[in-house]
Design an enzyme around this catalytic site. Structure first.
Site, PDB file in Angstrom:
ATOM      1  CB  ILE A  55     -32.868  41.630   4.978  1.00  0.00           C
ATOM      2  CG1 ILE A  55     -33.438  40.955   5.781  1.00  0.00           C
ATOM      3  CG2 ILE A  55     -34.183  40.642   3.762  1.00  0.00           C
ATOM      4  CD1 ILE A  55     -34.141  40.490   6.840  1.00  0.00           C
ATOM      5  CB  SER A 185     -41.147  41.612  12.496  1.00  0.00           C
ATOM      6  OG  SER A 185     -40.259  40.532  13.146  1.00  0.00           O
ATOM      7  CE1 TYR A 198     -38.218  46.171  14.087  1.00  0.00           C
ATOM      8  CE2 TYR A 198     -38.856  43.846  15.520  1.00  0.00           C
ATOM      9  CZ  TYR A 198     -39.097  44.654  13.370  1.00  0.00           C
ATOM     10  OH  TYR A 198     -38.488  43.752  12.686  1.00  0.00           O
ATOM     11  CE  LYS A 202     -40.991  46.323  11.055  1.00  0.00           C
ATOM     12  NZ  LYS A 202     -40.411  46.359   9.461  1.00  0.00           N
TER      13      LYS A 202
HETATM   14  N1  LIG Z   1     -32.852  40.696  10.422  1.00  0.00           N
HETATM   15  C1  LIG Z   1     -33.678  40.428  11.228  1.00  0.00           C
HETATM   16  O1  LIG Z   1     -33.098  39.522  12.279  1.00  0.00           O
HETATM   17  C2  LIG Z   1     -35.129  39.939  11.284  1.00  0.00           C
HETATM   18  C3  LIG Z   1     -36.505  39.995  11.927  1.00  0.00           C
HETATM   19  C4  LIG Z   1     -37.619  40.523  11.246  1.00  0.00           C
HETATM   20  C5  LIG Z   1     -38.015  41.292  10.546  1.00  0.00           C
HETATM   21  N2  LIG Z   1     -36.637  42.474  10.328  1.00  0.00           N
HETATM   22  C6  LIG Z   1     -37.058  43.518   8.798  1.00  0.00           C
HETATM   23  O2  LIG Z   1     -36.919  43.028   8.054  1.00  0.00           O
HETATM   24  C7  LIG Z   1     -36.730  44.147   7.438  1.00  0.00           C
HETATM   25  C8  LIG Z   1     -35.152  44.570   6.944  1.00  0.00           C
HETATM   26  O3  LIG Z   1     -34.134  44.075   8.535  1.00  0.00           O
HETATM   27  P1  LIG Z   1     -33.058  44.418   8.314  1.00  0.00           P
HETATM   28  O4  LIG Z   1     -31.784  43.399   9.673  1.00  0.00           O
HETATM   29  O5  LIG Z   1     -31.520  44.070   7.044  1.00  0.00           O
HETATM   30  O6  LIG Z   1     -32.530  45.903   8.884  1.00  0.00           O
HETATM   31  P2  LIG Z   1     -31.100  47.441   9.105  1.00  0.00           P
HETATM   32  O7  LIG Z   1     -29.952  46.068   8.501  1.00  0.00           O
HETATM   33  O8  LIG Z   1     -31.309  47.447  10.323  1.00  0.00           O
HETATM   34  O9  LIG Z   1     -30.974  47.482   8.254  1.00  0.00           O
HETATM   35  C9  LIG Z   1     -32.142  48.517   7.863  1.00  0.00           C
HETATM   36  C10 LIG Z   1     -32.328  49.464   6.594  1.00  0.00           C
HETATM   37  O10 LIG Z   1     -33.561  50.971   6.813  1.00  0.00           O
HETATM   38  C11 LIG Z   1     -32.149  51.603   6.625  1.00  0.00           C
HETATM   39  N3  LIG Z   1     -33.076  52.774   7.307  1.00  0.00           N
HETATM   40  C12 LIG Z   1     -33.526  52.806   8.248  1.00  0.00           C
HETATM   41  N4  LIG Z   1     -34.213  53.981   8.900  1.00  0.00           N
HETATM   42  C13 LIG Z   1     -34.088  54.705   7.736  1.00  0.00           C
HETATM   43  C14 LIG Z   1     -34.913  55.521   7.599  1.00  0.00           C
HETATM   44  N5  LIG Z   1     -35.337  56.669   7.781  1.00  0.00           N
HETATM   45  N6  LIG Z   1     -34.780  56.171   6.174  1.00  0.00           N
HETATM   46  C15 LIG Z   1     -34.847  54.911   4.702  1.00  0.00           C
HETATM   47  N7  LIG Z   1     -34.289  54.317   5.210  1.00  0.00           N
HETATM   48  C16 LIG Z   1     -33.760  54.232   6.522  1.00  0.00           C
HETATM   49  C17 LIG Z   1     -31.484  51.218   6.397  1.00  0.00           C
HETATM   50  O11 LIG Z   1     -30.310  52.434   5.852  1.00  0.00           O
HETATM   51  P3  LIG Z   1     -30.131  54.193   6.532  1.00  0.00           P
HETATM   52  O12 LIG Z   1     -29.417  53.429   7.748  1.00  0.00           O
HETATM   53  O13 LIG Z   1     -28.490  53.786   4.805  1.00  0.00           O
HETATM   54  O14 LIG Z   1     -31.429  54.242   6.371  1.00  0.00           O
HETATM   55  C18 LIG Z   1     -30.946  50.420   6.129  1.00  0.00           C
HETATM   56  O15 LIG Z   1     -30.855  50.065   4.856  1.00  0.00           O
HETATM   57  C19 LIG Z   1     -36.580  45.151   8.410  1.00  0.00           C
HETATM   58  O16 LIG Z   1     -37.635  45.394   7.863  1.00  0.00           O
HETATM   59  C20 LIG Z   1     -36.567  44.709   9.536  1.00  0.00           C
HETATM   60  O17 LIG Z   1     -37.425  45.057  10.491  1.00  0.00           O
HETATM   61  C21 LIG Z   1     -36.005  42.008  10.161  1.00  0.00           C
END
Ligand SMILES: NC(=O)c1ccc[n+]([C@@H]2O[C@H](COP(=O)([O-])OP(=O)(O)OC[C@H]3O[C@@H](n4cnc5c(N)ncnc54)[C@H](OP(=O)(O)O)[C@@H]3O)[C@@H](O)[C@H]2O)c1
Ligand SMILES: *[C@@H]1O[C@H](CO)[C@@H](O)[C@H](O)[C@H]1NC(C)=O
Length: 319
Positions: A55, A185, A198, A202
């Site tokens: 995202i 979330s 998680y 949140k």
């Molecule tokens: N996808 C869903 O269904 C969903 C639903 C509800 C909420 N969300 C929320 O939306 C947000 C994005 O979700 P997503 O699914 O796009 O996540 P994702 O694909 O798992 O990406 C997570 C991002 O966070 C970075 N990250 C992880 N650990 C980190 C650290 N220690 N320091 C700095 N950056 C870090 C990762 O980059 P690096 O690994 O390069 O550090 C990556 O860019 C999150 O907050 C998630 O909880 C997602």
């Protein structure tokens, strides 16, 4: 005759409302806003964590498309460079900075990162801080979560995010303006069987950021808490019907540019559950208790963990 007409119109309105609610992908306030306000975004500096994929990457692209200057943060520098190169190729006049950052690395690296972010774009300062990075969220039973998992989740999602906020907010207060967009979330509003840590992290973010706004809103600080349900990213790979990450990013920017305090993004049945837990908690928690064990089973079988069937009980498959 007139009474009949009125009753018919009333019924038609109810049917239209139910149809809308069944097919929508966000809460009523959010959907009523329509489009993002471009003038709230154009020329602004937007710092996005977790911008190396998912995202966060899509958010960066949409912010740039609306005229924003962006700062991309995450740990994986190569992926950040890839995102930057794609952005610059598509929008040659865009201004994009890469700022590698590990949110779990303690206070000093965060301090340095804040100073750098503030100095980019001839020192104009950060207008929007998008707290999007999060630790992975495997489906594990609450009592099986390890201390390691607990610490890792809270260090990134909560402590790192709050530390970054505490370091950046003074700069925003000095300018008298700043906007935090927090990717929380549906798990930050509702029980989430199989994702206790998680969900806890949140909920913590929701508590912190709504409180922060209540303290700082008279000083020009805005906070928008986004609560998405299941979103389709390249690593989601399952059978659930998910709102696309493009639509999630679009709705996020609509919510922020209209100054909404909280916005929910999801298809049914998650959206319905969120409404119930918020407005009729007795029914909402009862429903979640009925789905809890079914959801753990579905997760173990890599099945749909957001299905209506979880509410009404799954039929046992005979194999
Ligand atoms: N996808 C869903 O269904 C969903 C639903 C509800 C909420 N969300 C929320 O939306 C947000 C994005 O979700 P997503 O699914 O796009 O996540 P994702 O694909 O798992 O990406 C997570 C991002 O966070 C970075 N990250 C992880 N650990 C980190 C650290 N220690 N320091 C700095 N950056 C870090 C990762 O980059 P690096 O690994 O390069 O550090 C990556 O860019 C999150 O907050 C998630 O909880 C997602
Ligand atoms: C957060 O800041 C505190 C000090 O204020 C520090 O002890 C802690 O290590 C920091 N944690 C993270 C994850 O940044």
């Amino acid at each position: 005759m007139l009474t009949l007409l009125v009753i018919l119109l009333f019924l038609a309105a109810i049917v239209a409302f139910l149809f809308k609610f069944a097919t929508t992908d966000g809460d009523f306030t959010l959907i009523s806003k329509g489009h993002a306000k471009r003038d709230e975004i154009d020329g602004k500096a937007v710092w996005i964590t977790g911008a190396s994929r998912g995202i966060g990457e899509i958010l960066a692209k949409q912010f740039v498309n609306l005229g924003a200057k962006v700062i991309l943060s995450a740990r994986n520098v190569a992926e950040l460079e890839r995102v930057k190169n794609e952005l610059v190729a598509k929008y040659p006049s865009s201004r994009v900075e890469v700022l590698p950052l590990d949110l779990a690395s303690g206070e000093e690296p965060l301090k340095e990162a804040v100073q750098k972010a503030e100095s980019f774009f001839s020192g104009c300062g950060v207008d929007y801080m998008v707290h999007n990075a999060a630790f992975e969220r495997p489906k594990i039973k609450a009592l099986e979560e390890t201390e390691e998992g607990l610490r890792a989740t809270f260090n990134v999602n909560v402590l790192g995010t709050i530390n970054l906020t505490r370091l950046l907010a003074p700069y925003m207060l000095k300018r008298g303006k700043g906007h935090f967009i927090v990717m929380s979330s549906a798990a930050g509003k509702c029980p989430s069987p199989g994702q206790a840590m998680y969900s806890a992290s949140k909920h913590a973010l929701n508590g912190y950021f709504h409180t922060l706004r209540s303290e700082l809103c008279t000083k020009g600080i805005r906070v928008t808490v986004i609560c998405p349900g299941p979103i389709g990213t390249s690593n989601s790979g399952s059978s659930e019907k998910r709102v696309s990450s493009e639509r999630c990013a679009e709705l996020t920017i609509i919510a922020a540019s209209h100054g909404l305090k909280e916005a929910w993004i999801s298809y049914q049945p998650v959206l319905l559950v969120m409404y119930l837990v918020q407005y009729m908690p007795t029914i909402g928690y009862w429903l979640m208790d009925k789905t809890g064990v079914n959801r753990l089973d579905a997760a173990a079988k890599k099945g749909n963990t957001y299905s209506w069937k979880l509410i009404f009980g799954q039929k046992k498959k005979t194999t």
